[in-house]
Design a protein around this motif. Structure first.
Motif: not given
Ligand SMILES: Cc1ncc(COP(=O)(O)O)c(C=O)c1O
Length: 370
Positions: A167, A275, A279, A282-283, A286, A294-297, A301
């Motif tokens: 983050d 990116n 996604d 993460c998807k 989860s 943890y969603s990441s920039n 991840v």
């Protein structure tokens, strides 16, 4: 044989080298999926390669310190070339600021977890590392960081987005650190993955104690070519020059960086590719009960498997042994031992990694029942 200990810096035993064992394994076994060190899976463009070959033709000459390239970088931030220091990756910037500000016993304040090289280079100068745990939702704990400041705090590290937690620090939190007036590194190594997010470089016009670092190792995909830069007040950059090694950036890496700067669409393509991978990972992850990505920039991840009742290490070892996927496990954080990090690979590698982690949990369930 001489007793070297009599001559060596007294804190030599406190210094642990940056661990590159994983890279040795990865280079010796090209079939492995390198998802442990935040590399870019996409290779340099044709234009970058051509620029390197062209520059190599002058390889008998020493380079200058890239005034044209520095001007080009500076322009992006509405700064001048005197505000830019070009470097052998941003690791060199991390090293230089330690040598500029840290003497034995001085304190370097940083979040935990974060990029391990900060602590390693601080210790090389005899510095004391003061890690401040991030909050339970992996945000900067600013009140705790402010409490940890002492008269010996010589440097503060802000990595945004932070590696490995992903983050950005909020502007409000950042300003609480900036207003302390203590030299502060703002490491924006992963910023180019989200160009819609603004750099903190404009702060340099008001604050001479800040250094903003960038690298071409991540979104630009040039980790092996080695190029980065620091932005700072003119005087700060002059201090950098006092301690730098001359010819730190090769003609080849400067030419590559200059070519890459001209290819904005290529950078956007690489960022979008990454990116989409973030996604996807993460998807998919989860969906596994107890697993929290943890969603990441960034191009990684961070995942916590503690609530699924397993350690990060167990997952990392499994996917390596079964599917040749290299990930990174983390030591426990706030009593939770389930942390591990996936560095994004190609879409195919991401899929192999996700399937492997899913298989780990199927096997784990079977073992629990049987
Ligand atoms: C936050 C951060 N800063 C700096 C670096 C160093 O990168 P380089 O020296 O390749 O520019 C890394 C590498 O992983 C990183 O994660």
């Amino acid at each position: 044989m001489a007793d070297l200990k009599r001559f060596l810096i007294p804190w030599i035993d406190d210094i642990k080298p940056y661990d590159t064992d994983d890279l040795l394994i990865a280079w010796s076994r090209p079939e492995l999926k390198r998802m442990m060190i935040n590399e870019n899976p996409l290779p340099p463009s044709e234009k970058v390669l051509q620029a390197i070959v062209e520059a190599a033709k002058m390889g008998n000459r020493y380079p200058d310190n890239g005034p044209r390239l520095r001007a080009k970088i500076a322009k992006r931030y509405d700064l001048g070339p005197e505000n830019v220091y070009i470097s052998h990756g941003s690791s060199e910037i991390i090293d230089i600021i330690m040598r500029l500000f840290v003497t034995p016993g001085d304190e370097v304040l940083l979040p935990h977890p974060t990029f391990s090289l900060y602590g390693i280079r601080a210790k090389t100068c005899g510095g004391k590392v003061v890690p401040v745990d991030m909050t339970s939702d992996l945000q900067y704990d600013i009140p705790a960081m402010l409490r940890a400041v002492t008269p010996r705090t010589k440097l503060i590290i802000i990595c945004t987005p932070n590696n490995p937690t992903g983050d950005f620090i909020s502007d409000e939190d950042l300003m609480k650190i900036v207003e302390l007036g203590i030299p502060t590194l703002i490491d924006e190594a992963y910023l180019e993955y989200h160009l819609e997010h603004e750099s903190k470089a404009p702060l340099l016009r008001r604050y001479n104690h800040l250094i903003v670092a960038h690298t071409f190792s991540k979104a630009y995909g040039m980790a092996g070519i080695r190029f980065g830069y620091a932005l700072g007040d003119e005087k700060m950059i002059q201090y950098f020059r006092k301690v730098q090694i001359p010819w730190n950036t090769s003609l080849l890496s400067m030419a590559a960086a200059e070519a890459a700067l001209d290819e904005e669409d290529e950078l956007k393509r690489k960022a979008a590719y990454n990116n989409a991978g973030v996604d996807y990972v993460c998807k998919e992850l989860s969906k596994i009960p107890g697993l929290k990505p943890y969603s990441s920039n960034g191009n990684y991840v961070m995942i916590d498997a503690t609530d699924a009742g397993v350690t990060g290490r167990a997952i990392v070892d499994y996917v390596f042994e079964k599917d040749g996927v290299m990930l990174k496990a983390f030591t426990p954080l706030r009593g939770r031992g389930g942390f591990f990090r996936v560095s994004l690979g190609s879409h195919e590698e991401n899929s192999i990694c996700v399937q492997s982690i899913k298989r780990f949990f199927k096997d784990h369930e079977r073992e629990k029942k049987g």
